[in-house]
Design a protein around this motif. Structure first.
Motif, PDB file in Angstrom:
ATOM      1  N   PRO A  31       0.840  -1.206   0.000  1.00  0.00           N
ATOM      2  CA  PRO A  31       0.000   0.000   0.000  1.00  0.00           C
ATOM      3  C   PRO A  31       0.870   1.248   0.000  1.00  0.00           C
ATOM      4  O   PRO A  31       1.979   1.238   0.537  1.00  0.00           O
ATOM      5  N   LYS A  32       0.344   2.321  -0.590  1.00  0.00           N
ATOM      6  CA  LYS A  32       1.111   3.562  -0.673  1.00  0.00           C
ATOM      7  C   LYS A  32       1.308   4.143   0.723  1.00  0.00           C
ATOM      8  O   LYS A  32       2.291   4.802   1.005  1.00  0.00           O
ATOM      9  N   ILE A  33       0.330   3.913   1.604  1.00  0.00           N
ATOM     10  CA  ILE A  33       0.440   4.490   2.945  1.00  0.00           C
ATOM     11  C   ILE A  33       1.063   3.467   3.878  1.00  0.00           C
ATOM     12  O   ILE A  33       0.596   2.339   3.987  1.00  0.00           O
ATOM     13  N   ARG A  34       2.191   3.822   4.476  1.00  0.00           N
ATOM     14  CA  ARG A  34       2.884   2.900   5.378  1.00  0.00           C
ATOM     15  C   ARG A  34       2.792   3.389   6.817  1.00  0.00           C
ATOM     16  O   ARG A  34       2.922   2.616   7.747  1.00  0.00           O
ATOM     17  N   ILE A  35       2.635   4.705   7.004  1.00  0.00           N
ATOM     18  CA  ILE A  35       2.639   5.280   8.350  1.00  0.00           C
ATOM     19  C   ILE A  35       1.224   5.782   8.628  1.00  0.00           C
ATOM     20  O   ILE A  35       0.668   6.533   7.837  1.00  0.00           O
ATOM     21  N   TYR A  36       0.665   5.354   9.748  1.00  0.00           N
ATOM     22  CA  TYR A  36      -0.708   5.752  10.056  1.00  0.00           C
ATOM     23  C   TYR A  36      -0.778   6.801  11.162  1.00  0.00           C
ATOM     24  O   TYR A  36      -1.792   7.446  11.341  1.00  0.00           O
ATOM     25  N   ASP A  37       0.298   6.925  11.949  1.00  0.00           N
ATOM     26  CA  ASP A  37       0.300   7.904  13.043  1.00  0.00           C
ATOM     27  C   ASP A  37       1.377   8.947  12.786  1.00  0.00           C
ATOM     28  O   ASP A  37       2.522   8.590  12.536  1.00  0.00           O
ATOM     29  N   VAL A  38       1.004  10.228  12.858  1.00  0.00           N
ATOM     30  CA  VAL A  38       2.017  11.280  12.732  1.00  0.00           C
ATOM     31  C   VAL A  38       1.882  12.248  13.894  1.00  0.00           C
ATOM     32  O   VAL A  38       0.867  12.248  14.590  1.00  0.00           O
TER      33      VAL A  38
END
Length: 263
Positions: A31-38
């Protein structure tokens, strides 16, 4: 590389059954999104009481690319406006549904290799999140004085996502399940168990063995219903007292007027 992504409008509606990565569906791209928390992920629960949600108002599919773009725009805006340690944003929709494409060769001389509609079940090309109406796509927790910035960040993130979204200010404290009043109350009673970004509570229910060191005996604490009842009764008593005082003041005023008129 892929031959070029199809635009997300080709895959916007939840038409097919959920098709996830499994031992039958292999060769799925990451998936293009690897990080869910910023932001400040390790911030204590107490630091960020305010929580703002971006909520989907459609039953649709949102691609991993959209989610990634939304994450970046929120991170950028909140970091510049509030500082990178004064918020924590979490993407709450996860792309699990696999998209397929039935690749056609479109170059000259391809007519001998062309399969057309034979073996038309496509190959995996990307991932997408299936969302329902009212599902929370992302949440930002921050301090109460950054409310306007959090709302603006959600608004900007909405431009990266198809369909219509709603921005909600949560009643709850941060990422917990408790309203702000409940949170304060349980904290005062010593019932909160901080779990990092959220908090659970010590319940006065269930087997003691299971509760372990978080066990709580129900007679040790004031019940919420009792507290609410007491608060209501107190408010009613205060109101009655205020009405009584106002009546007495009015009567005194009338008596004074009468006296003056007679005098």
């Amino acid at each position: 590389g892929r031959m070029g992504r199809r635009p997300a409008r080709c895959y916007r509606y939840c038409k097919d059954k959920p098709y996830i990565k499994s031992r039958f569906c292999r060769g799925v791209p990451d998936p293009k999104i690897r990080i869910y928390d910023v932001g400040n992920r390790s911030a204590d629960v107490d630091l960020f009481p305010l929580c703002v949600h971006l909520m989907s108002d459609e039953k649709e599919q949102i691609s991993a690319e959209c989610l990634e773009a939304a994450r970046i725009v929120v991170n950028k805006f909140m970091s510049t406006q509030c500082g990178k340690d004064s918020f924590h944003m979490r993407i709450r929709a996860h792309p699990f549904h696999v998209l397929r494409i039935n690749k056609m060769l479109s170059c000259a001389g391809a007519d001998r290799l062309q399969t057309g509609m034979r073996h038309a079940f496509g190959k995996p090309i990307g991932l997408i999140a299936r969302v329902r109406i009212g599902q929370i796509l992302m949440s930002i927790r921050t301090r109460e004085d950054y409310k306007a910035q959090a709302i603006e960040a959600c608004r900007r993130a909405g431009y990266k996502i198809p369909g219509r979204q709603k921005i909600c200010i949560a009643r709850e404290w941060g990422f917990t399940k408790f309203s702000k009043e409940e949170y304060q109350l349980y904290k005062k009673q010593g019932r909160l168990v901080p779990e990092g970004a959220h908090a659970t509570w010590r319940r006065a229910h269930g087997p003691l063995a299971k509760a372990g060191k978080n066990a709580l005996l129900s007679y040790e604490i004031e019940r919420k219903s009792v507290i609410v009842k007491n608060a209501k009764e107190k408010a009613a008593a205060e109101k009655a007292a205020a009405i009584k005082a106002a009546k007495e003041a009015a009567e005194a005023y009338q008596a004074a007027l009468k006296k003056r008129n007679q005098g």
